[in-house]
Scaffold this active site. Structure first.
Site, PDB file in Angstrom:
ATOM      1  N   TRP A 130       0.837  -1.215   0.000  1.00 51.02           N
ATOM      2  CA  TRP A 130       0.000   0.000   0.000  1.00 51.02           C
ATOM      3  C   TRP A 130       0.861   1.250   0.000  1.00 51.02           C
ATOM      4  O   TRP A 130       0.554   2.231  -0.668  1.00 51.02           O
ATOM      5  CB  TRP A 130      -0.983  -0.011   1.159  1.00 51.02           C
TER       6      TRP A 130
ATOM      7  N   ASP B 262      -1.394   6.552   6.458  1.00 53.17           N
ATOM      8  CA  ASP B 262      -2.495   5.656   6.099  1.00 53.17           C
ATOM      9  C   ASP B 262      -2.674   4.703   7.275  1.00 53.17           C
ATOM     10  O   ASP B 262      -1.783   3.903   7.567  1.00 53.17           O
ATOM     11  CB  ASP B 262      -2.106   4.892   4.825  1.00 53.17           C
TER      12      ASP B 262
ATOM     13  N   LYS C   2     -11.704  -1.928   6.967  1.00 55.35           N
ATOM     14  CA  LYS C   2     -10.845  -2.846   7.699  1.00 55.35           C
ATOM     15  C   LYS C   2     -11.304  -2.936   9.156  1.00 55.35           C
ATOM     16  O   LYS C   2     -11.507  -4.013   9.669  1.00 55.35           O
ATOM     17  CB  LYS C   2      -9.380  -2.399   7.647  1.00 55.35           C
TER      18      LYS C   2
END
Ligand SMILES: *Cc1c(COP(=O)(O)O)cnc(C)c1O
Length: 360
Positions: free
Chosen positions: A101, A171, A195
């Site tokens: 990511w 993030d 998530k």
């Protein structure tokens, strides 16, 4: 009705209480005679939902007054572009690449300016967090970027990098609300909610006000300007209304459970059950350097692909689902987010012990 133990990395398990409440309110939300899904986002009832969600999130994370909370769409991946478009005044930013990511964010930023990779753990399949105490931060960097919890690889920054005074952008998709956080250390904290908080379709951005300006890169679409969303209370256009409503319920659930300090204790206790077993097992082993282990995502392997596949298959049949690891790591991954009860982890470990005996 049979609920399974769902170890999915995302979209992931949500608190059962929240799902039941949403079900109860599905046809008639608090006497409005309609579902939240059917409601105008300009209605009084909906305004109350989003206002309360923001207030509860502010309380949980102790978010200072000079930070805005934005409820946006486009997933965490949209932020990979939105961050440079809004923050790259000097067209320079430093990226710490600790997983896929972070790497994607780094690659996307290259479209807009000079993105420097100032540290990486790719040499060992992202199985650790590099030392970030004295990195070559660029003098004209607009920000330093991290992915705080690496969902795929199961690592977590236990201390934030020394940014030498530069704005930190993080993030936190897969560790959002998993433990207390000092918001003042960041310029931007953001994450997709699917998530650890709610249904896919909402991304929450917590951003310091001075970073919200008209001065975006030329050609930045209106919808990708933080300012337009901040000025309009996340209602420039139709927000992801139902998703925000569920997030609000999860915030209330976390408050009821005792807030982020209690969440952290609960998550530590849960992760310990699994890590202690992995450390003592002759068959299963964790893939991450011990000091960098995530409380949320726990990858592990047997070292034998056929045995891994057999384990995943038998675990699924026994009601422990979504344990297959990411294709770049192989093996297994148990995501044990806030809503996973400790019994789920205890029972998984019992199952792993039995599998180990049977396959010795
Ligand atoms: C899942 C994930 C993403 C991507 O999220 P999307 O909402 O699918 O764009 C980004 N960062 C992290 C850390 C993730 O876990």
């Amino acid at each position: 009705m049979a609920r399974v133990y769902n170890f999915s990395a995302g979209p992931a398990v949500l608190p059962e209480e929240v799902l039941k409440e949403a079900a109860d309110e599905m046809l008639d939300y608090k006497g409005t005679g309609m579902s939240v899904m059917e409601m105008s986002h300009r209605s009084k009832a909906y305004q109350a939902i989003i206002d309360e969600a923001e207030a509860d999130l502010r309380e949980l994370m102790n978010i200072p007054e000079n930070y805005k909370v934005l409820f946006l769409q486009g997933g965490a991946s949209q932020q990979f572009a939105m961050i440079p478009m809004n923050l790259m005044k000097n067209k320079v930013a430093d990226y710490i690449v600790t997983g896929q990511w972070a790497k994607k964010a780094y690659q996307e930023a290259q479209l807009y300016g000079k993105a420097n990779k100032i540290a990486s753990s790719e040499d060992k399949t992202f199985s650790y967090i590099p030392d970030c105490s004295d990195l070559p931060i660029s003098e004209d960097a607009d920000y330093v970027y991290i992915c705080e919890n690496n969902t795929i690889y199961g690592t977590k920054f236990k201390t934030l990098p020394n940014t030498k005074g530069k704005t930190l952008v993080a993030d936190v998709s897969s560790c959002f609300l998993s433990e207390p956080v000092d918001v003042t250390k960041y310029g931007v904290i953001y994450g997709g909610v699917q998530k650890n908080i709610g249904p896919a379709g909402v991304v929450i951005v917590i951003i310091r006000e001075d970073l919200i300006t008209e001065d975006t890169l030329p050609g930045t679409p209106t919808m990708l300007k933080y300012k337009i969303h901040a000025d309009n209370g996340s209602m420039y256009n139709t927000p992801p209304a139902y998703g925000i409503y569920i997030c609000g319920k999860v915030f209330k659930w976390i408050k009821k459970m005792g807030g982020l300090t209690a969440m952290k204790e609960r998550n530590e206790a849960k992760a310990k059950v699994l890590y202690d077993f992995l450390d003592s097992s002759k068959l299963f082993k964790g893939t991450v350097r011990k000091e960098d282990r995530s409380l949320m995502n726990v990858p592990f392997v047997t070292g034998n692909e056929e045995l891994d596949a057999k384990f995943v298959k038998e675990a699924t049949a026994a009601g422990f689902v979504n344990l297959k690891g990411h294709r770049t790591v192989g093996g297994m991954r148990a995501s044990i987010y806030n809503a996973m009860p400790i019994e789920g982890v205890q029972k998984l470990v019992e199952f792993m012990k039995k599998f180990e005996e049977e396959n010795a």
